[in-house]
Scaffold this active site. Sequence first.
Site: not given
Ligand SMILES: Cc1cc2nc3c(=O)[nH]c(=O)nc-3n(C[C@H](O)[C@H](O)[C@H](O)COP(=O)(O)O)c2cc1C
Length: 358
Positions: A239, A173, A102, A132, A263
Amino acid sequence: MTNASSLVENQPAPAQSRSPAIEGPLVLKPLRIGNCEIDFPIVQAALSGYSDWPMRVVARSLGAPYTIAEVLIDKFVLELKQRHKTRRHLMVSDEEHPVGGQLMGSDPEQFPAAARKLVEAGFDVIDINFGCPVNTAMGGCRGGYHLSQPKIALEIVARVRDEVPPHLPVSVKMRRGIDDSEESRSNFFQILDGAFDLGAAAITVHGRTVKQKYVGASSWDFLRDVKQHAGDKMIIGSGDVFTAQSCLDMMRYTGVDGVSVARGAIGNPWIFRQARDLAAGQPAFVPDVSEQRRVLGMQRSLCTEIYDDRRVLSTMRKFGIKFAPLHPSYEQVRNAFAAGKTLDAWQAVLDEYYPIGS
Ligand SMILES: Cc1cc2nc3c(=O)[nH]c(=O)nc-3n(C[C@H](O)[C@H](O)[C@H](O)COP(=O)(O)O)c2cc1C
């Protein structure tokens, strides 16, 4: 994106308001990202600070059909040399295909060369980050910032698509917008439609706004609207998937083609196997303490292949703490991992709380 790591916690999936998009039995189909056929539609998200090579290999070994590496800034990728210390950022191994790399950046002109480097490193899909929300990304006009400027966002997609060899998919994304305004929603759909028109093979949508960061629910209603709008184009939902059941719930409620586990996979890499179990009508696998030991040990040994001892320790301390909720003595294990200052101390925690044969 690392500041997001402080927000990693297990929360229940949100209650959503409408009836499900899919009535009757939920039949999970493989997920197709361009030429990349992914046998099961529940995949591991890009996770900055987490989805390094060891985490991805562990997830693959436990049933994740596809994973994405931590986001990399385009300029950083361009500066990377294949030196021992930095090669970990571009590490791809045979057992992890298909795997996505990515990219995030501000300037459309920087993306193509960085994308080419990810292709040369062996990534099978090049994913572009327009999601992000952290201040450094927003301040640097990267990530979620692009949701406010569809023209630039689409120029990035076009340039990356032009550069990446045609047989390799490019994906995107996005969050659902900068905020809840109509303008934001309209920008979102302009980017979504434009990216598909330019050849994006799949779009992952996180149902929170950039403004929300990680506070409040991810709107599965929005994901459902997006999937209805996109028709047969591939939409992957993101999410609030913290359990295997919530992955299936998201698919049923929204009708998305795939689910990106974020997560929910940190500290529970078995979530992919559990989702496969549930999808097959079986009870979800419960990892006992000995299985937890096996996987923590595996991850540590993978870490030693690419990190120096200091980094092995910081990584495995972080993961030990994240795995601890699965242990019957959760608090003691968490505190013991947190207190360990050396790799020997880390191993002593493993030996005490996860004894061989337990
Ligand atoms: C610690 C952390 C790091 C993340 N790093 C990225 C990343 O590098 N690239 C990305 O597209 N999303 C990143 N995200 C977003 C997640 O991929 C995801 O879209 C977001 O956490 C929502 O999903 P969840 O509520 O099930 O955790 C990150 C989220 C967290 C919590």
